[in-house]
Design a protein around this motif. Structure first.
Motif, short mmCIF file in Angstrom:
data_model
loop_
_atom_site.label_atom_id
_atom_site.label_comp_id
_atom_site.label_asym_id
_atom_site.label_seq_id
_atom_site.Cartn_x
_atom_site.Cartn_y
_atom_site.Cartn_z
N GLN A 96 -14.11 -4.50 8.81
CA GLN A 96 -13.06 -5.08 9.64
C GLN A 96 -12.14 -5.97 8.81
O GLN A 96 -10.92 -5.98 8.99
N LYS A 97 -12.72 -6.73 7.88
CA LYS A 97 -11.90 -7.63 7.05
C LYS A 97 -11.07 -6.84 6.04
O LYS A 97 -9.93 -7.22 5.74
N ILE A 98 -11.62 -5.77 5.54
CA ILE A 98 -10.87 -4.93 4.59
C ILE A 98 -9.66 -4.32 5.29
O ILE A 98 -8.54 -4.35 4.76
N GLU A 99 -9.87 -3.76 6.47
CA GLU A 99 -8.78 -3.12 7.19
C GLU A 99 -7.71 -4.12 7.61
O GLU A 99 -6.52 -3.85 7.53
N LYS A 100 -8.15 -5.31 8.04
CA LYS A 100 -7.17 -6.32 8.43
C LYS A 100 -6.35 -6.79 7.24
O LYS A 100 -5.16 -7.09 7.37
N THR A 101 -6.98 -6.85 6.07
CA THR A 101 -6.24 -7.22 4.86
C THR A 101 -5.13 -6.21 4.59
O THR A 101 -4.00 -6.58 4.25
N ARG A 102 -5.46 -4.94 4.76
CA ARG A 102 -4.45 -3.88 4.57
C ARG A 102 -3.33 -4.03 5.60
O ARG A 102 -2.15 -3.88 5.28
N VAL A 103 -3.68 -4.33 6.82
CA VAL A 103 -2.68 -4.48 7.87
C VAL A 103 -1.75 -5.65 7.57
O VAL A 103 -0.52 -5.53 7.67
N PHE A 104 -2.34 -6.79 7.19
CA PHE A 104 -1.52 -7.98 6.94
C PHE A 104 -0.63 -7.82 5.71
O PHE A 104 0.50 -8.31 5.70
N GLY A 105 -1.13 -7.12 4.69
CA GLY A 105 -0.35 -7.00 3.46
C GLY A 105 0.59 -5.82 3.42
O GLY A 105 1.61 -5.85 2.72
N GLY A 106 0.25 -4.78 4.15
CA GLY A 106 1.09 -3.58 4.15
C GLY A 106 1.25 -3.02 2.74
O GLY A 106 0.30 -2.97 1.95
N ASP A 107 2.44 -2.60 2.41
CA ASP A 107 2.72 -2.01 1.10
C ASP A 107 2.73 -3.04 -0.03
O ASP A 107 2.81 -2.67 -1.19
N CYS A 108 2.61 -4.32 0.32
CA CYS A 108 2.70 -5.36 -0.71
C CYS A 108 1.37 -5.58 -1.44
O CYS A 108 1.35 -6.26 -2.46
N VAL A 109 0.27 -5.05 -0.90
CA VAL A 109 -1.03 -5.37 -1.51
C VAL A 109 -1.80 -4.12 -1.91
O VAL A 109 -1.66 -3.05 -1.30
N GLU A 110 -2.61 -4.30 -2.95
CA GLU A 110 -3.57 -3.28 -3.40
C GLU A 110 -4.96 -3.91 -3.33
O GLU A 110 -5.16 -5.02 -3.81
N ILE A 111 -5.91 -3.21 -2.72
CA ILE A 111 -7.27 -3.73 -2.57
C ILE A 111 -8.19 -3.01 -3.54
O ILE A 111 -8.20 -1.78 -3.60
N ARG A 112 -8.98 -3.79 -4.28
CA ARG A 112 -9.97 -3.22 -5.20
C ARG A 112 -11.35 -3.76 -4.82
O ARG A 112 -11.59 -4.98 -4.88
#
Length: 415
Positions: A107-123
């Motif tokens: 849930q936290k991973i997906e929300k991070t993607r939602v909040f950052g949109g195209d501005c963030v990369e998750i590793r």
């Protein structure tokens, strides 16, 4: 006005341009239970459902003011700091590279993607926060990005102090006691510094998860130390080593002012707040409320603020939370029973159960002898004392059994 409190107030004012102050709400249920004025500072209602947006915003705001051309920011986080950084990256239009432990709730991973949109990369890197932190710092040095610490940074600490700015402004008078959760110490260090300058008579108590007591370990040693093992259940506060900068502020905290919250008891608090109050708290977000029973004899008639630090809870974890709460309350137990291998033996056992006892698990393990077999049994009941009655009946009937509910080693492999 002292330097730190002025900077914290400036940070709070800057935040008002992008998100509103979180509510400070009197909780009637808790106030009645403890005969006190219990207020909840609802950081679980921030734009990213935790206070972490504050430190991330303040640190990025200051970094961009000093270096407007800085376009890449890096962080490591078990979830909440990541979401704050992601939200702020999108706000400022910069790129963020976010390192998270593989064990971070989905849930936290997906929300991070939602909040950052195209501005963030998750590793996703490593099983624990500290592994992700090392990877983030290495990457940051390689590419020359700006590292946003989740807690061990003066600008982050200053940003977290805006919580205290708001609660002092929102209450008619300063509170008698503020209860703070502790992970890496950024929030605690910020609030402590602000209250020492603005409301020195306000007492502070600190709560950390029993399986991640990095502040307690540091106070014991007189310096930050790395815990050899961390229980990751309270993922928002399960940090193996408290920050160096945060410990500079917290090093004089009396050891008795730091309370340890058992992970299973936190589950009881989470369910109570959900079922009675309709408030969704993650494990770290429930820490401050969870400490109230230990402080009950000290808070009657006082004004108390509990900081509910986050509400990023993955409801797929709810069965685990319920299970742990039941075990803590003593209404669910597991045992290995030596069952005679004869007709009617199971019926004899079932007849010993009381009207409120329910079998939640029944699994034959193996035959331990020609005439006996081992059975794993999970039993739920309505009141803990029902198990005393059941165990007396088992003893009288000659059943051999072993309660493994609190046996960590056996539970790890069998439950």
């Amino acid at each position: 006005m002292p330097e730190f409190s002025k900077q914290a107030q400036d940070a709070a004012r800057a935040m008002r341009e992008v998100f509103a102050a979180t509510p400070l709400q009197r909780n009637d249920h808790l106030s009645a239970r403890y005969d006190a004025e219990i207020w909840l500072k609802r950081e679980d209602l921030s734009p990213v459902r935790s206070y972490k947006i504050r430190g991330a915003f303040n640190a990025m705001r200051k970094a961009l003011a000093e270096a407007p051309d800085q376009r890449v920011f890096v962080c490591a986080s078990a979830g909440n700091h990541a979401q704050g950084v992601a939200w702020v990256c999108r706000h400022f239009g910069v790129r963020g590279v976010i390192f998270m432990p593989v064990t971070t709730p989905q849930q936290k991973i997906e929300k991070t993607r939602v909040f950052g949109g195209d501005c963030v990369e998750i590793r996703l890197t490593g099983d624990y926060f500290d592994t992700a932190l090392a990877a983030a710092q290495t990457y940051c040095a390689e590419v020359g990005a700006h590292f946003l610490s989740p807690f061990d940074d003066r600008d982050v600490i200053e940003g977290q102090a805006s919580v205290a700015v708001e609660l002092i402004e929102e209450l008619p008078r300063p509170p008698d006691l503020v209860i703070l959760p502790v992970g890496g110490g950024g929030l605690a260090a910020g609030v402590v510094q602000y209250l020492q300058e603005v409301s020195p008579r306000t007492m502070i108590r600190f709560v950390e998860p029993k399986g991640g007591a990095s502040l307690s370990a540091a106070l014991e040693a007189g310096r930050p130390v790395t815990l050899p093992q961390v229980d990751s259940f309270v993922d928002g506060a399960a940090v193996a080593r408290i920050g160096s900068l945060t410990f500079e502020v917290l090093s004089n905290v009396p050891r008795r002012h730091v309370l340890l919250a058992p992970e299973d008891r936190i589950c009881v608090t989470m369910l109570e707040m959900l079922n009675i109050e309709g408030i969704v708290l993650e494990p770290a977000g429930a820490l401050a409320v969870d400490a109230l029973p230990e402080l009950a004899d000290q808070i009657a008639g006082k004004t108390v603020v509990c900081l509910t630090s986050g509400g990023n809870f993955d409801f797929e974890r709810l069965p685990e939370v319920k299970e742990r709460a039941q075990r803590y309350n003593g209404v669910k137990k597991y045992m290995v029973l030596r069952m005679p291998q004869r007709p009617g033996a199971l019926r004899d056992f079932l007849q010993l159960l009381g009207p409120d006892d329910d079998i939640a698990r029944f699994e034959y393990l193996k035959k331990s002898a020609r005439n006996f077999g081992s059975v794993l049994i999970g039993i739920e009941t309505t009141h803990a004392e029902n198990f005393r009655t059941l165990f007396k009946k088992l003893d009288a009937a000659g059943f051999a059994y072993r309660d493994i509910t609190d046996d960590e080693l056996l539970s790890q492999f069998m439950l």
